[in-house]
Motif scaffolding. Sequence first.
Motif, PDB file in Angstrom:
ATOM      1  N   LEU A  92       0.833  -1.198   0.000  1.00 54.52           N
ATOM      2  CA  LEU A  92       0.000   0.000   0.000  1.00 54.52           C
ATOM      3  C   LEU A  92       0.874   1.257   0.000  1.00 54.52           C
ATOM      4  CD1 LEU A  92      -2.814   1.153   0.063  1.00 54.52           C
ATOM      5  CD2 LEU A  92      -2.778   0.965   2.555  1.00 54.52           C
ATOM      6  N   ALA A  93       1.956   1.201   0.760  1.00 55.02           N
ATOM      7  CA  ALA A  93       2.833   2.375   0.838  1.00 55.02           C
ATOM      8  C   ALA A  93       3.402   2.683  -0.551  1.00 55.02           C
ATOM      9  CB  ALA A  93       3.958   2.119   1.845  1.00 55.02           C
ATOM     10  N   ALA A  94       3.852   1.649  -1.259  1.00 53.08           N
ATOM     11  CA  ALA A  94       4.423   1.857  -2.594  1.00 53.08           C
ATOM     12  C   ALA A  94       3.340   2.372  -3.549  1.00 53.08           C
ATOM     13  CB  ALA A  94       5.008   0.549  -3.116  1.00 53.08           C
ATOM     14  N   PHE A  95       2.138   1.840  -3.414  1.00 51.95           N
ATOM     15  CA  PHE A  95       1.031   2.244  -4.293  1.00 51.95           C
ATOM     16  C   PHE A  95       0.686   3.718  -4.088  1.00 51.95           C
ATOM     17  CE2 PHE A  95      -3.448   2.810  -5.309  1.00 51.95           C
ATOM     18  CZ  PHE A  95      -3.600   2.118  -6.503  1.00 51.95           C
ATOM     19  N   GLU A  96       0.598   4.109  -2.826  1.00 53.83           N
ATOM     20  CA  GLU A  96       0.210   5.498  -2.551  1.00 53.83           C
ATOM     21  C   GLU A  96       1.299   6.479  -2.990  1.00 53.83           C
ATOM     22  OE1 GLU A  96      -1.330   5.449   1.497  1.00 53.83           O
ATOM     23  OE2 GLU A  96      -3.260   4.679   0.750  1.00 53.83           O
ATOM     24  N   ALA A  97       2.556   6.068  -2.815  1.00 54.36           N
ATOM     25  CA  ALA A  97       3.653   6.927  -3.290  1.00 54.36           C
ATOM     26  C   ALA A  97       3.583   7.044  -4.817  1.00 54.36           C
ATOM     27  CB  ALA A  97       5.000   6.345  -2.853  1.00 54.36           C
ATOM     28  N   ALA A  98       3.249   5.929  -5.474  1.00 57.05           N
ATOM     29  CA  ALA A  98       3.171   5.929  -6.945  1.00 57.05           C
ATOM     30  C   ALA A  98       2.010   6.803  -7.441  1.00 57.05           C
ATOM     31  CB  ALA A  98       3.031   4.505  -7.459  1.00 57.05           C
ATOM     32  N   MET A  99       0.915   6.859  -6.658  1.00 54.53           N
ATOM     33  CA  MET A  99      -0.195   7.750  -7.047  1.00 54.53           C
ATOM     34  C   MET A  99       0.286   9.200  -7.038  1.00 54.53           C
ATOM     35  SD  MET A  99      -3.838   6.525  -5.502  1.00 54.53           S
ATOM     36  CE  MET A  99      -3.537   6.730  -3.784  1.00 54.53           C
ATOM     37  N   GLU A 100       1.025   9.542  -5.999  1.00 48.89           N
ATOM     38  CA  GLU A 100       1.558  10.920  -5.884  1.00 48.89           C
ATOM     39  C   GLU A 100       2.508  11.221  -7.034  1.00 48.89           C
ATOM     40  OE1 GLU A 100       1.226  13.030  -3.102  1.00 48.89           O
ATOM     41  OE2 GLU A 100       0.402  11.698  -1.547  1.00 48.89           O
ATOM     42  N   ALA A 101       3.283  10.185  -7.413  1.00 49.30           N
ATOM     43  CA  ALA A 101       4.318  10.393  -8.434  1.00 49.30           C
ATOM     44  C   ALA A 101       3.784  10.192  -9.853  1.00 49.30           C
ATOM     45  CB  ALA A 101       5.483   9.441  -8.170  1.00 49.30           C
ATOM     46  N   ASP A 102       2.473   9.998  -9.985  1.00 48.99           N
ATOM     47  CA  ASP A 102       1.862   9.805 -11.309  1.00 48.99           C
ATOM     48  C   ASP A 102       2.484   8.645 -12.077  1.00 48.99           C
ATOM     49  OD1 ASP A 102      -0.258  11.482 -11.632  1.00 48.99           O
ATOM     50  OD2 ASP A 102       0.954  13.194 -12.292  1.00 48.99           O
ATOM     51  N   HIS A 103       2.763   7.584 -11.385  1.00 54.10           N
ATOM     52  CA  HIS A 103       3.432   6.437 -12.021  1.00 54.10           C
ATOM     53  C   HIS A 103       2.525   5.833 -13.094  1.00 54.10           C
ATOM     54  CE1 HIS A 103       5.522   2.673 -12.541  1.00 54.10           C
ATOM     55  NE2 HIS A 103       6.510   3.131 -11.789  1.00 54.10           N
ATOM     56  N   GLU A 104       3.134   5.427 -14.224  1.00 58.02           N
ATOM     57  CA  GLU A 104       2.301   4.943 -15.344  1.00 58.02           C
ATOM     58  C   GLU A 104       1.680   3.568 -15.075  1.00 58.02           C
ATOM     59  OE1 GLU A 104       4.475   4.556 -18.963  1.00 58.02           O
ATOM     60  OE2 GLU A 104       5.874   3.096 -18.132  1.00 58.02           O
ATOM     61  N   ASP A 105       2.176   2.839 -14.095  1.00 61.04           N
ATOM     62  CA  ASP A 105       1.569   1.530 -13.790  1.00 61.04           C
ATOM     63  C   ASP A 105       0.300   1.659 -12.937  1.00 61.04           C
ATOM     64  OD1 ASP A 105       3.502   0.351 -15.217  1.00 61.04           O
ATOM     65  OD2 ASP A 105       4.594  -0.544 -13.541  1.00 61.04           O
ATOM     66  N   ILE A 106      -0.057   2.884 -12.588  1.00 64.29           N
ATOM     67  CA  ILE A 106      -1.308   3.093 -11.845  1.00 64.29           C
ATOM     68  C   ILE A 106      -2.388   3.536 -12.841  1.00 64.29           C
ATOM     69  CG2 ILE A 106      -2.438   4.366  -9.954  1.00 64.29           C
ATOM     70  CD1 ILE A 106      -0.131   2.751  -8.859  1.00 64.29           C
ATOM     71  N   ALA A 107      -3.265   2.595 -13.200  1.00 67.48           N
ATOM     72  CA  ALA A 107      -4.316   2.880 -14.187  1.00 67.48           C
ATOM     73  C   ALA A 107      -5.536   3.470 -13.487  1.00 67.48           C
ATOM     74  CB  ALA A 107      -4.694   1.585 -14.896  1.00 67.48           C
ATOM     75  N   PRO A 108      -6.414   4.142 -14.254  1.00 66.59           N
ATOM     76  CA  PRO A 108      -7.622   4.706 -13.629  1.00 66.59           C
ATOM     77  C   PRO A 108      -8.420   3.682 -12.817  1.00 66.59           C
ATOM     78  CG  PRO A 108      -7.372   5.605 -15.820  1.00 66.59           C
ATOM     79  CD  PRO A 108      -6.267   4.583 -15.656  1.00 66.59           C
ATOM     80  N   SER A 109      -8.563   2.455 -13.324  1.00 66.29           N
ATOM     81  CA  SER A 109      -9.379   1.469 -12.581  1.00 66.29           C
ATOM     82  C   SER A 109      -8.823   1.231 -11.178  1.00 66.29           C
ATOM     83  CB  SER A 109      -9.456   0.150 -13.349  1.00 66.29           C
ATOM     84  OG  SER A 109      -8.173  -0.420 -13.478  1.00 66.29           O
TER      85      SER A 109
END
Length: 441
Positions: free
Chosen positions: A188-205
């Motif tokens: 979860l920590a990595a996911f939330e950091a990636a949301m902040e960083a606009d990481h391309e592996d975070i899709a809208p869904s």
Amino acid sequence: MTPSAKPPVNIKPASGKLGILTPGLGAVATTFIAGVESIRRGQSKPVGSLTQMATIRLGKRTDNRAPLIKDFVPLTKLEDIVFGAWDPIPDDAYTAAKKAGVLEPQHLEPLKDFLSQIKPMPAVFDQKYVTRLVGTNVKTGKNKRDLAEQLRQDIRDFKKASGCERVVAVWCGSTEIFIKPSAVHQSLAAFEAAMEADHEDIAPSMLYAWACIMEDVPYNNGAPNLAVDTPALLELANARGVPVSGKDFKTGQTWMKTIIAPGLKARMLGLAGWYSTNILGNRDGEVLDDPASFKTKEESKLSVLHTILQPEKYPDLYKDFSHVVRINYYPPRGDNKEGWDNIDIVGWMGYPMQIKVNFLCRDSILAAPIVLDLALFSDFAHRAGMKGIQEWLSFYYKSPMAAAGLEPEHDLFIQQTKLKNTLRHLMGEDQITHLGLEYYA
Ligand SMILES: NC(=O)c1ccc[n+]([C@@H]2O[C@H](COP(=O)([O-])OP(=O)(O)OC[C@H]3O[C@@H](n4cnc5c(N)ncnc54)[C@H](O)[C@@H]3O)[C@@H](O)[C@H]2O)c1
């Protein structure tokens, strides 16, 4: 309750209204909403829905107890459902249903007033993930986290405006491009950091899934998108006590596969190859015409036969069978898909035989009752204190989510038994084993 059964778990009542939110207000979502309203008005029957039409046997066969599931389990009544949606295309539900072309005017027109009121909220959408769509009803924000926070606010606003007590979500949005789980999905920590960083592996869904879980909204995934099926979001769902399920509604050809393949295996008949091809002309077909979105779908469709047939356990019957799946976008057919299966099977002394299936189905007509059941069952699961992956809802999915290290269960009849036994378990009834020796003692 029979003497050996356990007392039912503590289940909160289905009081007040239930909001059903669909990211995506296209063919499936509008057919679902129109159908529920038509049933509420007494103009249709809920054909295809277990929650509305199926019975469940309780106790011994001689007990003659087989109530309707909806009379046995405290589910929300159809009258208490309210609808909401997000979509990057601004059409209201009536306009979207008309464009989708699933329902005939004689069914759609009487519902115009009701459906026109359902207008999609601006979506979190990025064409990079669904290349064939152009969206105008789209949120803007400083990063992906900000967009997801806006979805959370939408859920709170919807709840307040509609006066519903509980909300569930069923993803009826397009199939996104194929994304492999990567480091950003592992915690979860990595996911939330990636949301902040606009990481391309975070899709809208995934942003919808995160927002829903954060708002205690069970999330059911009707597309093959990775979405909630990552360690990060499962960590969040378990921590918050929210049920989740997925992936990819099991409707046409794959549903048939999960009926026929267990039959072949039960008889120990071999399989040399299974060739499936489809023509369909709806927007889903157009989106799947893009190889990147099709790859996501293909992965979901291909896994089914291997898991059912277990070639590693039965090499003489199933080693190296050939499995090909094609989807061809062919506009004249609209939502009325046609699928052909050619199944090369092998019998006694190695003699080859063939089965041909020609399925003229209506995709959204098959998917709509699944949306209803998933919404009602996931709300029930939430009230019963269930959280994380709801394996008992595998029945509805092509690519069922399962705990790490577990093979998913694909056999439709095992899935059905699992579903009904879960209901019996939660309601304090005996499991049904089908042993039956007691009748011959
Ligand atoms: N109909 C079936 O039998 C079936 C079976 C399995 C899976 N599915 C899946 O269900 C989904 C819906 O199918 P459909 O036939 O209704 O497709 P559709 O194209 O008619 O509707 C999908 C809608 O989702 C919207 N959308 C796309 N990205 C979005 C986003 N980020 N947020 C919100 N909305 C978004 C699109 O604008 C569109 O209106 C598809 O992913 C499809 O693959 C359908």
